[in-house]
Scaffold this motif. Structure first.
Motif, short mmCIF file in Angstrom:
data_model
loop_
_atom_site.label_atom_id
_atom_site.label_comp_id
_atom_site.label_asym_id
_atom_site.label_seq_id
_atom_site.Cartn_x
_atom_site.Cartn_y
_atom_site.Cartn_z
N ILE A 122 0.86 -1.19 0.00
CA ILE A 122 0.00 0.00 0.00
C ILE A 122 0.89 1.24 0.00
CG2 ILE A 122 -1.71 1.32 1.31
CD1 ILE A 122 -2.72 -1.27 2.50
N PRO A 123 0.59 2.23 -0.86
CA PRO A 123 -0.50 2.37 -1.83
C PRO A 123 -0.35 1.42 -3.02
CG PRO A 123 0.41 4.53 -1.24
CD PRO A 123 1.37 3.49 -0.76
N TYR A 124 -1.48 1.02 -3.59
CA TYR A 124 -1.48 0.09 -4.70
C TYR A 124 -2.33 0.65 -5.84
CZ TYR A 124 -5.77 -0.98 -2.08
OH TYR A 124 -6.95 -0.87 -1.38
N TRP A 125 -2.08 0.13 -7.03
CA TRP A 125 -2.96 0.43 -8.17
C TRP A 125 -4.31 -0.22 -7.90
CZ3 TRP A 125 -3.90 -2.90 -12.81
CH2 TRP A 125 -4.68 -2.24 -13.77
N VAL A 126 -5.37 0.50 -8.22
CA VAL A 126 -6.71 0.13 -7.76
C VAL A 126 -7.15 -1.28 -8.15
CG1 VAL A 126 -7.55 2.50 -7.61
CG2 VAL A 126 -7.73 1.27 -9.79
N SER A 127 -6.67 -1.80 -9.28
CA SER A 127 -7.18 -3.08 -9.76
C SER A 127 -6.49 -4.30 -9.17
CB SER A 127 -7.07 -3.14 -11.30
OG SER A 127 -7.97 -2.23 -11.90
N TYR A 128 -5.33 -4.14 -8.54
CA TYR A 128 -4.64 -5.31 -8.00
C TYR A 128 -5.51 -6.13 -7.05
CZ TYR A 128 -0.16 -3.32 -9.70
OH TYR A 128 0.86 -2.81 -10.47
N PRO A 129 -6.06 -5.52 -5.98
CA PRO A 129 -6.84 -6.33 -5.03
C PRO A 129 -8.07 -6.95 -5.68
CG PRO A 129 -6.29 -4.18 -4.09
CD PRO A 129 -5.96 -4.11 -5.54
N GLU A 130 -8.73 -6.20 -6.55
CA GLU A 130 -9.96 -6.70 -7.16
C GLU A 130 -9.68 -7.90 -8.06
OE1 GLU A 130 -12.49 -5.38 -5.76
OE2 GLU A 130 -11.14 -3.92 -4.83
N GLN A 131 -8.58 -7.85 -8.79
CA GLN A 131 -8.24 -8.96 -9.67
C GLN A 131 -7.88 -10.21 -8.87
OE1 GLN A 131 -5.26 -7.66 -12.48
NE2 GLN A 131 -6.76 -6.57 -13.72
N VAL A 132 -7.19 -10.02 -7.76
CA VAL A 132 -6.87 -11.15 -6.89
C VAL A 132 -8.15 -11.76 -6.33
CG1 VAL A 132 -5.79 -11.79 -4.69
CG2 VAL A 132 -4.55 -10.35 -6.32
N ILE A 357 -8.15 12.35 -7.68
CA ILE A 357 -8.55 11.00 -7.29
C ILE A 357 -8.28 10.80 -5.80
CG2 ILE A 357 -8.29 8.55 -7.73
CD1 ILE A 357 -9.34 10.15 -10.11
N PRO A 358 -9.30 10.52 -5.00
CA PRO A 358 -9.07 10.26 -3.57
C PRO A 358 -8.16 9.05 -3.37
CG PRO A 358 -11.41 10.54 -4.03
CD PRO A 358 -10.72 10.41 -5.35
N GLY A 359 -7.23 9.17 -2.44
CA GLY A 359 -6.28 8.09 -2.20
C GLY A 359 -6.90 6.86 -1.60
N SER A 360 -8.15 6.93 -1.13
CA SER A 360 -8.80 5.75 -0.57
C SER A 360 -8.88 4.63 -1.59
CB SER A 360 -10.21 6.12 -0.08
OG SER A 360 -10.98 6.70 -1.13
N GLY A 361 -8.98 4.98 -2.86
CA GLY A 361 -9.02 3.97 -3.92
C GLY A 361 -7.71 3.23 -4.08
N PHE A 362 -6.63 3.80 -3.53
CA PHE A 362 -5.31 3.18 -3.59
C PHE A 362 -4.89 2.61 -2.24
CE2 PHE A 362 -5.50 6.86 -6.49
CZ PHE A 362 -5.34 6.22 -7.70
N GLY A 363 -5.84 2.58 -1.29
CA GLY A 363 -5.51 2.10 0.04
C GLY A 363 -4.83 3.12 0.91
#
Length: 396
Positions: A122-132, A357-363
């Protein structure tokens, strides 16, 4: 009412797309909104690439291709990896997909079983957790701080590994932080991955956008072991301003690449044929436009960074790559009367007419992401609006 599959019911909507949609809605109403959310270069695709695509269509090259990409494109990718990083791959070790995002999605689908863990800094690109999660895997997060330049330590990695750990994702240069792991830092992480026998997913999509004296090192170059356990992911989207062409690739162990290719054959048939011919030219043709774009981004960074630093309540590290700033704005949000940075970011859009872009989307919920992939005049005006917004509402 249709009952949706469990796998999609836990998905987190894209913060980036939500902000972009709201900004576009305001623009449609005639409001002068400045968007700093773009995750793509603001330049057109270079002319020689456009011409190569056009010629391919005139020559009738508009039919299906092999699922894993044209042999000529694989060869261009192999040559690029050898030329830039002295990495040697065979065609069986390369798979072309519909953008790096699709490549990553396909990778996790063939790699993970239910309950398998993937370590995500963290911070991460938004799609990493969702793809996992879509692959029934479990994201395991490692918190980082600005004091460690948003990079994980060897100790943090070691403490996060369990008997269910399959892989770690490393994104360098990083979206959203712009930070880059040094060769020494990567060596320490690679040694732990060797010790615990876990795979390394190395997302290097911003490889060509690096500033100052910093150098990009692919973790796959460090040793034979690192090379064999690394799945290198890259593409032409950022380097050649080809986001809409949707061409990315993976390079790695042959059996994994074969599985990804087989899955793609049943899901997408093949990457877009015309885009593949464009990508061949991107890698085989002149690279002057790549260098020009990198220089332009660095010039913008040099101008805009001190301006962002000067906004009250903003704390920001100077990025080493990509085209984003990730300031911590928690103090600014508090001093301007907002209970969260998300609310602060919404107010910037609706009151100051600046989309971030709010950072919450990146953790990273104390931050916002600002893209400087737009003109210097636009950037200057946007930062001016943010500064005025903060100072006008500041409460001691």
């Amino acid at each position: 009412m249709i009952n949706l599959a469990n796998r999609v019911q836990t998905l987190t909507p894209s913060t980036t797309l939500a902000i972009t949609a709201k900004a576009n809605e305001l623009k449609a109403q005639g409001i002068d909104v400045i968007g700093l959310g773009a995750g793509e270069p603001d330049y057109n695709t270079p002319a020689n690439i456009l011409e190569a695509a056009y010629q391919s269509m005139l020559e009738g090259k508009t039919k299906y291709t092999p699922a894993g990409g044209l042999p000529a494109l694989k060869e261009a990718i192999i040559n690029k990896l050898q030329r830039d990083q002295q990495l040697n791959y065979s065609p069986k070790e390369v798979m072309v997909g519909i953008g790096a995002k699709h490549v990553l999605y396909t990778l996790f689908q063939v790699l993970l079983n239910e309950g398998d863990e993937v370590i995500i800094p963290i911070p991460y690109w938004v799609s990493y957790p969702e793809q996992v999660k879509l692959a029934q895997g479990v994201p395991v997060y490692i918190e980082t701080t600005a004091s460690q330049e948003y990079k994980i330590s060897p100790q943090q990695l070691r403490e996060s590994i369990t008997d269910r750990t399959r892989a770690i994702i490393l994104n360098t240069p990083s979206n959203p932080t712009g930070m880059i792991y040094s060769k020494k830092e990567l060596e320490a992480l690679a040694e732990i991955c060797r010790e615990f026998d876990i795979l390394i997913v190395s997302d290097e999509i911003y490889e060509k956008l690096i500033y100052g004296d910093v150098k990009h090192t692919s973790i796959a170059t460090l040793s034979e072991d690192a090379r064999n356990r690394t799945i290198l992911v890259n593409g032409v989207s950022k380097s050649h301003s080809m986001t809409g062409w949707r061409i990315g690739y993976a390079a790695g162990e042959a059996s994994l690449i074969k599985a990804m290719t087989d899955l793609a054959s049943h899901s997408t048939s093949n990457p877009v044929t015309t885009s593949q011919y464009a990508a061949i030219e991107a890698y085989n043709g002149p690279q002057d436009a790549v260098k020009e774009m990198r220089q332009a981004f660095e010039e913008r960074l040099n101008v805009i960074f001190p301006k962002v630093q000067g906004i009250p309540g903003f704390t920001v590290l100077r990025p080493q790559g990509a085209f984003y700033l990730l300031p911590d704005v928690s103090e600014a949000a508090e001093k301007t009367g907002y209970s969260s940075v998300d609310d602060f970011a919404t107010a910037l859009l609706t009151e100051a007419n600046v989309a971030v872009i709010p950072g919450s989307g990146f953790g990273a919920p104390s931050t916002i992401r600002l893209s400087y992939a737009t003109s210097l005049d636009t950037l200057t005006e946007a930062v001016k609006r943010i500064h005025q917004f903060v100072t006008s509402k500041w409460q001691d």
